[in-house]
Design a protein around this motif. Sequence first.
Motif, PDB file in Angstrom:
ATOM      1  N   SER A 190      41.000 -17.937  13.771  1.00  0.00           N
ATOM      2  CA  SER A 190      41.179 -17.295  12.465  1.00  0.00           C
ATOM      3  C   SER A 190      40.077 -16.294  12.158  1.00  0.00           C
ATOM      4  O   SER A 190      40.044 -15.720  11.074  1.00  0.00           O
ATOM      5  N   GLY A 191      39.153 -16.124  13.088  1.00  0.00           N
ATOM      6  CA  GLY A 191      38.095 -15.129  12.903  1.00  0.00           C
ATOM      7  C   GLY A 191      36.883 -15.643  12.154  1.00  0.00           C
ATOM      8  O   GLY A 191      36.031 -14.847  11.744  1.00  0.00           O
ATOM      9  N   VAL A 192      36.767 -16.963  11.978  1.00  0.00           N
ATOM     10  CA  VAL A 192      35.601 -17.524  11.291  1.00  0.00           C
ATOM     11  C   VAL A 192      34.386 -17.425  12.206  1.00  0.00           C
ATOM     12  O   VAL A 192      34.423 -17.884  13.359  1.00  0.00           O
ATOM     13  N   LEU A 193      33.321 -16.817  11.719  1.00  0.00           N
ATOM     14  CA  LEU A 193      32.083 -16.738  12.475  1.00  0.00           C
ATOM     15  C   LEU A 193      31.395 -18.098  12.425  1.00  0.00           C
ATOM     16  O   LEU A 193      31.132 -18.628  11.331  1.00  0.00           O
ATOM     17  N   LEU A 194      31.098 -18.670  13.595  1.00  0.00           N
ATOM     18  CA  LEU A 194      30.493 -19.993  13.677  1.00  0.00           C
ATOM     19  C   LEU A 194      29.070 -19.898  14.197  1.00  0.00           C
ATOM     20  O   LEU A 194      28.792 -19.135  15.125  1.00  0.00           O
ATOM     21  N   ASP A 195      28.178 -20.673  13.592  1.00  0.00           N
ATOM     22  CA  ASP A 195      26.838 -20.835  14.141  1.00  0.00           C
ATOM     23  C   ASP A 195      26.663 -22.314  14.463  1.00  0.00           C
ATOM     24  O   ASP A 195      26.493 -23.144  13.569  1.00  0.00           O
ATOM     25  N   LEU A 196      26.741 -22.625  15.758  1.00  0.00           N
ATOM     26  CA  LEU A 196      26.612 -24.002  16.231  1.00  0.00           C
ATOM     27  C   LEU A 196      25.362 -24.175  17.079  1.00  0.00           C
ATOM     28  O   LEU A 196      25.279 -25.107  17.890  1.00  0.00           O
ATOM     29  N   ASP A 197      24.393 -23.315  16.882  1.00  0.00           N
ATOM     30  CA  ASP A 197      23.151 -23.395  17.648  1.00  0.00           C
ATOM     31  C   ASP A 197      22.399 -24.667  17.255  1.00  0.00           C
ATOM     32  O   ASP A 197      22.157 -24.919  16.076  1.00  0.00           O
ATOM     33  N   GLU A 198      22.058 -25.466  18.256  1.00  0.00           N
ATOM     34  CA  GLU A 198      21.339 -26.714  17.977  1.00  0.00           C
ATOM     35  C   GLU A 198      19.864 -26.625  18.344  1.00  0.00           C
ATOM     36  O   GLU A 198      19.140 -27.622  18.342  1.00  0.00           O
TER      37      GLU A 198
END
Length: 320
Positions: free
Chosen positions: A291-299
Amino acid sequence: MILGEHLQELHGLPAFTFPGPDDESGAALPDAGTVAWRIASDVYDSEEPWEAAFARFLGAVDTTRVRALIIGAWEEAYENSSAEVIGSLVAAKEQLPALRSLFLGDMGSEECEISWIVQSDVAPLLNAFPELEEFGVRGGNELAFSTVRHEKLRALTVQTGGLPAAVVRGIAASRLPELRHLDLWLGDEQYGGDAEVEDLDPFLIGADFPRLEHLALRNSQFQDEIAASCATAPVVPRLSVLDLSMGVLTDKGATALIEGQPLTHLSKLDLHHHYLGEEVKERIRETLQPSGVLLDLDEDGADSYEDDDGEVHRYVAVAE
């Protein structure tokens, strides 16, 4: 996470540190309205009190055109509260008619750890500057936020290693009809962060914050509970950005979030500094990225350890 650098910009303006009393460079000062002015003293062995530096600033700059102020260190900020600094700012309100953005407590960890910065009640600043659009403060020690009404404030940021519940409640009880961006660093209970998820209900319901579009409830030990609450929170469908980063978010909270109401309308979901397994991270990507959601999953930086009893201890990004 280490807060090692000062703010580089504020209100879209590059930060510029007002020179100290011994500056002999002879360099011309920038145009008053083109920079975010940083006024600072030294925490240790200061030769000039912050109030004196501010007085020099008022005499050297056309303050009627100043749009953004960054308040840096004051002497012995680990013992002396911000009350006198705030008093000086309030006293100069007539000289700062164009002020639209203000940040209080811009100190890196080498100057003063975030949990050591002694703050005070910041509400007088909002009362003194009714045209202010952005306000931020760093440090939760002795921080207070008396209930206010402010018709113009659009962005509020509170950075702490432990945010007192009384401050959360003071913000929640305030009338901020134009608030669009709210960023709260809730922190660790060992550093004064005694808020609970119920204290956040006014923000999650959103009825008293009709313009809210960017909600950051982060750096929390109870990040799972916040995520679960967001799964059904009435405010979420009208948000553009949801930020649950920097805290102790595990698979439990992330699963509750992704199984709740749709998040595909978001422009960004920020979960960086988390404790998620690969399966859950992949599920988030599969659900939201199409859906084009920008994700930040940096751990990066998320730290934990297992004690002798087998109990796993996890940490927020910013505490001390």
